[in-house]
Write a protein that holds these residues in place. Structure first.
Motif, PDB file in Angstrom:
ATOM      1  N   PHE A  64     -24.448  73.424  27.768  1.00  0.00           N
ATOM      2  CA  PHE A  64     -23.549  74.270  26.997  1.00  0.00           C
ATOM      3  C   PHE A  64     -22.114  73.755  27.051  1.00  0.00           C
ATOM      4  CE2 PHE A  64     -27.124  76.840  28.343  1.00  0.00           C
ATOM      5  CZ  PHE A  64     -27.479  77.504  27.184  1.00  0.00           C
ATOM      6  N   GLY A  65     -21.322  74.226  26.106  1.00  0.00           N
ATOM      7  CA  GLY A  65     -19.915  73.850  26.101  1.00  0.00           C
ATOM      8  C   GLY A  65     -19.219  74.216  27.387  1.00  0.00           C
ATOM      9  N   ILE A  66     -19.557  75.370  27.937  1.00  0.00           N
ATOM     10  CA  ILE A  66     -18.892  75.849  29.147  1.00  0.00           C
ATOM     11  C   ILE A  66     -19.195  74.964  30.355  1.00  0.00           C
ATOM     12  CG2 ILE A  66     -20.715  77.377  29.993  1.00  0.00           C
ATOM     13  CD1 ILE A  66     -18.534  79.516  30.392  1.00  0.00           C
ATOM     14  N   ASP A  67     -20.240  74.121  30.262  1.00  0.00           N
ATOM     15  CA  ASP A  67     -20.651  73.266  31.377  1.00  0.00           C
ATOM     16  C   ASP A  67     -19.900  71.937  31.439  1.00  0.00           C
ATOM     17  OD1 ASP A  67     -22.700  75.081  32.111  1.00  0.00           O
ATOM     18  OD2 ASP A  67     -24.064  74.197  30.653  1.00  0.00           O
ATOM     19  N   GLN A  68     -19.137  71.597  30.414  1.00  0.00           N
ATOM     20  CA  GLN A  68     -18.640  70.223  30.294  1.00  0.00           C
ATOM     21  C   GLN A  68     -17.568  69.895  31.342  1.00  0.00           C
ATOM     22  OE1 GLN A  68     -20.406  68.118  28.358  1.00  0.00           O
ATOM     23  NE2 GLN A  68     -21.519  70.063  28.327  1.00  0.00           N
ATOM     24  N   ILE A  69     -17.736  68.730  31.927  1.00  0.00           N
ATOM     25  CA  ILE A  69     -16.777  68.211  32.907  1.00  0.00           C
ATOM     26  C   ILE A  69     -16.493  66.751  32.558  1.00  0.00           C
ATOM     27  CG2 ILE A  69     -16.366  67.629  35.326  1.00  0.00           C
ATOM     28  CD1 ILE A  69     -16.292  70.593  34.832  1.00  0.00           C
ATOM     29  N   LEU A  70     -15.219  66.384  32.508  1.00  0.00           N
ATOM     30  CA  LEU A  70     -14.800  65.007  32.248  1.00  0.00           C
ATOM     31  C   LEU A  70     -13.922  64.522  33.401  1.00  0.00           C
ATOM     32  CD1 LEU A  70     -13.706  65.297  28.492  1.00  0.00           C
ATOM     33  CD2 LEU A  70     -15.900  64.493  29.373  1.00  0.00           C
ATOM     34  N   PRO A  71     -13.792  63.229  33.571  1.00  0.00           N
ATOM     35  CA  PRO A  71     -12.845  62.725  34.579  1.00  0.00           C
ATOM     36  C   PRO A  71     -11.433  63.216  34.276  1.00  0.00           C
ATOM     37  CG  PRO A  71     -14.306  60.976  33.813  1.00  0.00           C
ATOM     38  CD  PRO A  71     -14.549  62.140  32.920  1.00  0.00           C
ATOM     39  N   ASP A  72     -10.714  63.603  35.333  1.00  0.00           N
ATOM     40  CA  ASP A  72      -9.317  64.053  35.224  1.00  0.00           C
ATOM     41  C   ASP A  72      -9.168  65.300  34.356  1.00  0.00           C
ATOM     42  OD1 ASP A  72      -8.477  61.780  36.738  1.00  0.00           O
ATOM     43  OD2 ASP A  72      -8.546  60.572  34.914  1.00  0.00           O
ATOM     44  N   LEU A  73     -10.228  66.110  34.260  1.00  0.00           N
ATOM     45  CA  LEU A  73     -10.194  67.287  33.401  1.00  0.00           C
ATOM     46  C   LEU A  73      -9.273  68.361  33.959  1.00  0.00           C
ATOM     47  CD1 LEU A  73     -11.551  68.673  30.902  1.00  0.00           C
ATOM     48  CD2 LEU A  73     -13.177  69.686  32.523  1.00  0.00           C
ATOM     49  N   LYS A  74      -8.483  68.954  33.077  1.00  0.00           N
ATOM     50  CA  LYS A  74      -7.674  70.126  33.390  1.00  0.00           C
ATOM     51  C   LYS A  74      -8.257  71.337  32.655  1.00  0.00           C
ATOM     52  CE  LYS A  74      -4.913  67.578  35.817  1.00  0.00           C
ATOM     53  NZ  LYS A  74      -4.991  67.641  37.304  1.00  0.00           N
ATOM     54  N   PHE A  75      -7.848  72.513  33.095  1.00  0.00           N
ATOM     55  CA  PHE A  75      -8.418  73.754  32.579  1.00  0.00           C
ATOM     56  C   PHE A  75      -7.323  74.604  31.955  1.00  0.00           C
ATOM     57  CE2 PHE A  75     -11.093  72.042  35.805  1.00  0.00           C
ATOM     58  CZ  PHE A  75     -12.387  72.268  35.366  1.00  0.00           C
ATOM     59  N   ALA A  76      -7.646  75.178  30.784  1.00  0.00           N
ATOM     60  CA  ALA A  76      -6.621  75.895  30.032  1.00  0.00           C
ATOM     61  C   ALA A  76      -7.089  77.297  29.673  1.00  0.00           C
ATOM     62  CB  ALA A  76      -6.274  75.130  28.752  1.00  0.00           C
ATOM     63  N   VAL A  77      -6.099  78.186  29.577  1.00  0.00           N
ATOM     64  CA  VAL A  77      -6.295  79.525  29.021  1.00  0.00           C
ATOM     65  C   VAL A  77      -5.209  79.726  27.974  1.00  0.00           C
ATOM     66  CG1 VAL A  77      -7.403  80.516  31.053  1.00  0.00           C
ATOM     67  CG2 VAL A  77      -4.899  80.541  30.873  1.00  0.00           C
ATOM     68  N   TYR A  78      -5.442  80.706  27.110  1.00  0.00           N
ATOM     69  CA  TYR A  78      -4.490  80.918  26.011  1.00  0.00           C
ATOM     70  C   TYR A  78      -4.347  82.411  25.787  1.00  0.00           C
ATOM     71  CZ  TYR A  78      -2.122  79.949  21.550  1.00  0.00           C
ATOM     72  OH  TYR A  78      -1.196  79.853  20.540  1.00  0.00           O
ATOM     73  N   GLN A  79      -3.119  82.902  25.900  1.00  0.00           N
ATOM     74  CA  GLN A  79      -2.855  84.324  25.724  1.00  0.00           C
ATOM     75  C   GLN A  79      -2.223  84.580  24.361  1.00  0.00           C
ATOM     76  OE1 GLN A  79      -3.495  87.148  27.847  1.00  0.00           O
ATOM     77  NE2 GLN A  79      -3.116  87.989  25.804  1.00  0.00           N
ATOM     78  N   LYS A  80      -2.881  85.424  23.567  1.00  0.00           N
ATOM     79  CA  LYS A  80      -2.366  85.817  22.255  1.00  0.00           C
ATOM     80  C   LYS A  80      -1.915  87.275  22.309  1.00  0.00           C
ATOM     81  CE  LYS A  80      -6.387  84.476  20.599  1.00  0.00           C
ATOM     82  NZ  LYS A  80      -6.972  83.585  21.618  1.00  0.00           N
ATOM     83  N   CYS A  81      -1.200  87.699  21.292  1.00  0.00           N
ATOM     84  CA  CYS A  81      -0.731  89.077  21.239  1.00  0.00           C
ATOM     85  C   CYS A  81      -1.931  90.024  21.157  1.00  0.00           C
ATOM     86  CB  CYS A  81       0.181  89.281  20.038  1.00  0.00           C
ATOM     87  SG  CYS A  81       0.860  90.952  19.915  1.00  0.00           S
ATOM     88  N   PRO A  82      -1.940  91.121  21.911  1.00  0.00           N
ATOM     89  CA  PRO A  82      -3.060  92.072  21.836  1.00  0.00           C
ATOM     90  C   PRO A  82      -3.266  92.650  20.442  1.00  0.00           C
ATOM     91  CG  PRO A  82      -1.709  92.510  23.774  1.00  0.00           C
ATOM     92  CD  PRO A  82      -0.972  91.503  22.947  1.00  0.00           C
ATOM     93  N   ALA A  83      -2.197  92.700  19.652  1.00  0.00           N
ATOM     94  CA  ALA A  83      -2.307  93.115  18.253  1.00  0.00           C
ATOM     95  C   ALA A  83      -2.192  91.861  17.394  1.00  0.00           C
ATOM     96  CB  ALA A  83      -1.219  94.114  17.886  1.00  0.00           C
ATOM     97  N   ILE A  84      -3.268  91.539  16.674  1.00  0.00           N
ATOM     98  CA  ILE A  84      -3.302  90.299  15.899  1.00  0.00           C
ATOM     99  C   ILE A  84      -2.094  90.227  14.953  1.00  0.00           C
ATOM    100  CG2 ILE A  84      -4.589  89.032  14.118  1.00  0.00           C
ATOM    101  CD1 ILE A  84      -5.874  88.854  16.807  1.00  0.00           C
TER     102      ILE A  84
END
Length: 766
Positions: free
Chosen positions: A236-256
């Protein structure tokens, strides 16, 4: 009456190309690239055309005795074995197994000899590659058969040349060419090099098998990834690991629609493990990149911890102010007002005046989330002006185009690795999560995996639209339906074009079956994003129209099954080539009723309910058997209304389907069983409400999915009329579930359900 309406075709065409854009003010939709007719031509729905995979060049190895035999993009045979390529995304619907099975059948290869691989994303070779609209099988059935038959013909010719005999004396079976004169045989692997040197015949010159000769199709075949899934391998996409991989999150406004005014970025950047934190302004399309704050860290845990510490001041001047309470009250106020007439046939008012019995009711259903098990995610690496993606998307071609726009590069600079999707139900037709990953990767210049949380996944979903229907109908002195009026109140971003899944027009059941029929449509302003959801439109229209048919049967004091079959009438085609055939419809209704033993004596508190729907060219009827407990006292529902709490047990759902010939019986049974469970879960307790533009149910504590002990027995049956091509099955079995259960509830206790989820009317599952 279309199984996949023109509106539905538009939905899929737009999603495939990533073409629906939505501006900041949420007041304009635009469709680009393919129009509907171009899409129909591409997919072969119009005029019997077929999108065949382009012929792949024959790979020539250093050793001329070990040429790779690859007559098209779907298969490859060499000394290492037989490989078949699944062209479309696998989202749990089983196409990674069923599509190669079609090739294997015509190739006459033993399934045990085959290795199945996910194909590259290459639309110049494979045509449209997407998973949506239950179209993978009907779009590809003929072209995949041609691919396998072409390879088989070449292998036979290679054997004939090697043995110096005529081709007519040769046959194939279990990955071998057999000489019927003396029983000798050669394996496909032994013939691959010779076959690679032969000219490829034209598709029309290749003979396909008579379906009566099929040995693989229609059998139960386990999923090709099942062993890997059980072992927890990284598919699955959630399983992917690459060399030197960093992890990101993204916060959007609660009201679109909200934008970032300020954020505590300096504080976030000082947190342990945080690599960077920055604002993205968005690209003006709510379907691609909304404004927000990105955080990149050394681990997903550190990124999510930093996100919890993030403090953003939002500019909500252009943000959504949607309120479910407001639109519910407005819809109720407008229910008897006139709307835009989309169907107006016969004399509806006259039929109501002359009818001997009438029924009326106000139906409503909530917005719901797709809620796939795997939240949205995408891994991206931007380097040297090129972008590589590892994405669990239903529309990889659209994802490439959207990501290229966000990254400011040409699509030829984007490579997408198709990952298995942990559920989709239409959500992954849209690639906002891919666009976010692309934008973040370009900013940081290292491999990044963007991971949404469950709260992100529900809060920023593209929802199935809610809706309201004021229904009125009549029956004549003979108990036949004489008049039908549906005032549908839906939603629109601009008051004109309805949201996705919120358009009701000609072709919606029971159009073509009732002489006096009126359908009106009124749109309420809505700014949150809506999109295709499993069986778009049909998933809610079936609840309304099949429940109201039961109301008319009750008003006429008639058996509902009898009234339904009478309404379907004599066998005939309604609405053109992809319209409903009433004979096929009656066939599944009768089969479901027979298998459920319709008409038998039921004990007190127990009832049977039937419903039928024609969706995505598939015919499905279901009979539900339920029992309802005595009222347990008054409780408040989520709207604050007092309702009687009652226990419901759904004992069994008997389903009969006609979707043409079955490809993989195991997969087909799985699809029907899954649809029934999903349908029951959705109708029982799932709703998303909005206040001030914000989603109120953001995780499974309030968005309560069905639990395993509440699942009913599901009895699955198929009809193969033998004369129709196959259609998909991921969606047609969903729509009849809710009305079948609700009709059974009425038979069990006399309570008429007109609201989804039915928990709002006090019912809970045992």
């Amino acid at each position: 009456m279309s199984g996949l309406s023109y509106a539905g075709i538009n939905e899929i065409a737009e999603a495939v190309n990533g073409v629906r854009s939505h501006n900041r003010a949420f007041d304009e939709f635009q469709i680009i690239k393919l129009d509907r007719r171009q899409f129909l031509k591409l997919t072969g729905i119009v005029g019997g055309g077929l999108m065949l995979a382009s012929v792949a060049p024959k790979a020539v190895a250093q050793d001329q005795d070990n040429l790779s035999f690859q007559p098209n993009g779907y298969l490859k045979i060499d000394a290492n074995g037989i490989q078949l390529f699944a062209k479309n995304p696998e989202i749990g619907q089983g196409v990674k197994t069923s599509l190669p099975m079609i090739v294997a059948e015509e190739l006459d290869a033993a399934w045990s000899d085959i290795e199945v691989l996910q194909s590259p994303i290459d639309q110049s070779t494979y045509g449209a590659q997407f998973a949506g609209g239950s179209m993978s099988i009907p779009m590809n059935y003929r072209s995949l058969r041609n691919a396998g038959a072409t390879a088989r013909a070449l292998l036979i010719e290679a054997a004939a040349d090697k043995w110096g005999v005529g081709k007519d004396t040769l046959s194939t079976r279990d990955s071998h060419v057999v000489d019927s004169a003396n029983g000798r045989k050669l394996s496909y692997l032994e013939l691959a090099s010779d076959a690679a040197n032969l000219p490829i015949p034209k598709p029309n010159d290749v003979a396909l098998k008579d379906p009566k000769q099929f040995r693989l199709l229609g059998q139960r075949v386990t999923g090709v990834d099942n062993e890997a899934l059980v072992k927890g391998e990284p598919l699955f996409g959630i399983d992917q690991i690459l060399p030197d991989l960093k992890f990101a999150v993204y916060q959007k406004c609660p009201a679109i629609g909200g934008k970032v005014s300020s954020a505590n970025l300096d504080e976030i950047k000082k947190m342990s493990g945080v690599v960077d934190a920055f604002v993205l302004e968005g690209n003006g399309s709510a379907m691609e990149l909304l404004p927000g704050v990105a955080i990149v860290a050394d681990s997903s845990w550190e990124a999510m911890r930093a996100k919890r510490a993030l403090r953003v001041e939002w500019d909500e001047s252009e943000a959504s102010k949607d309120s479910w309470k407001h639109v519910s009250a407005e819809a109720y106020r407008l229910r008897h007002e006139k709307g835009q007439r989309v169907v107006d046939e016969g004399d509806v008012d006259g039929s109501f005046s002359s009818g001997t019995a009438r029924a009326k009711g106000f139906y409503k259903y909530h917005f719901v989330s797709h809620a796939p098990l795997e939240p949205q995610n995408c891994t991206a690496h931007f380097s040297d002006g090129a972008l590589e993606l590892w994405a669990p998307t239903q529309t990889p071609g659209a994802a490439i185009g959207s990501a290229a726009r966000v990254a400011g590069i040409g699509p030829n600079k984007v490579t997408l690795n198709q990952m298995r999707c942990g559920g989709g139900f239409g959500r992954r037709l849209y690639n906002d999560f891919v666009c976010e990953a692309a934008a973040i990767a370009k900013h940081v210049g290292v491999p990044v995996k963007l991971q949404w949380t469950r709260e992100d996944d529900i809060s920023y979903d593209l929802f199935r639209a809610g809706g309201f229907h004021q229904m009125e109908g009549s029956v004549d002195e003979y108990g036949k339906i004489s008049g039908w009026h549906d005032h549908f109140i839906t939603f629109s971003p601009d008051g004109n074009r309805p949201v996705s899944g919120g358009a009701m027009g000609p072709g919606v059941f029971p159009h073509g079956l009732i002489s006096n029929m009126r359908v009106e449509q009124t749109s309420l302003k809505w700014t949150n994003r809506c999109a295709a959801w499993r069986a778009p439109g049909s998933n809610v229209f079936a609840f309304v129209v099949q429940s109201f048919l039961h109301e008319l049967a009750d008003a006429a004091n008639r058996d509902h099954l009898e009234l339904l079959l009478e309404a379907l009438g004599d066998p005939r085609q309604i609405g053109g080539g992809r319209g409903m055939h009433t004979g096929r419809a009656s066939g599944v209704v009768k089969l479901a009723a027979q298998k459920a033993d319709w008409g038998r004596e039921m004990p007190a508190g127990r009832g049977l309910g039937v419903a039928f729907y024609f969706s995505h060219a598939g015919y499905v009827a279901q009979v539900a058997e339920v029992s309802v407990g005595e009222p347990e006292g008054s409780v408040k529902n989520r709207n604050g209304d007092s309702v009687q709490r009652r226990k419901l047990q759904v004992h069994k759902i008997t389903a009969a389907s006609d979707v043409g010939p079955i490809i993989n019986l195991s997969g087909a049974e799985n699809q029907v069983e899954g649809s029934v469970i999903d349908g029951l879960s959705t109708m029982m307790d799932l709703s998303v409400t909005f206040e001030n533009g914000r989603v109120q149910e953001t995780n499974f504590d309030r968005y309560r999915m069905l639990r395993m002990p509440s699942t009913p027995e599901v009895d699955v049956h198929f009809v193969d009329t033998g004369t129709y091509p196959p259609t998909g099955l991921g969606e047609p079995a969903f729509p009849p579930v809710a009305p079948a259960v609700c009709n059974a509830i009425f038979e069990a206790c006399g309570h008429r359900i007109r609201t989804l989820p039915i928990s709002e009317e006090g019912f809970y599952l045992a």
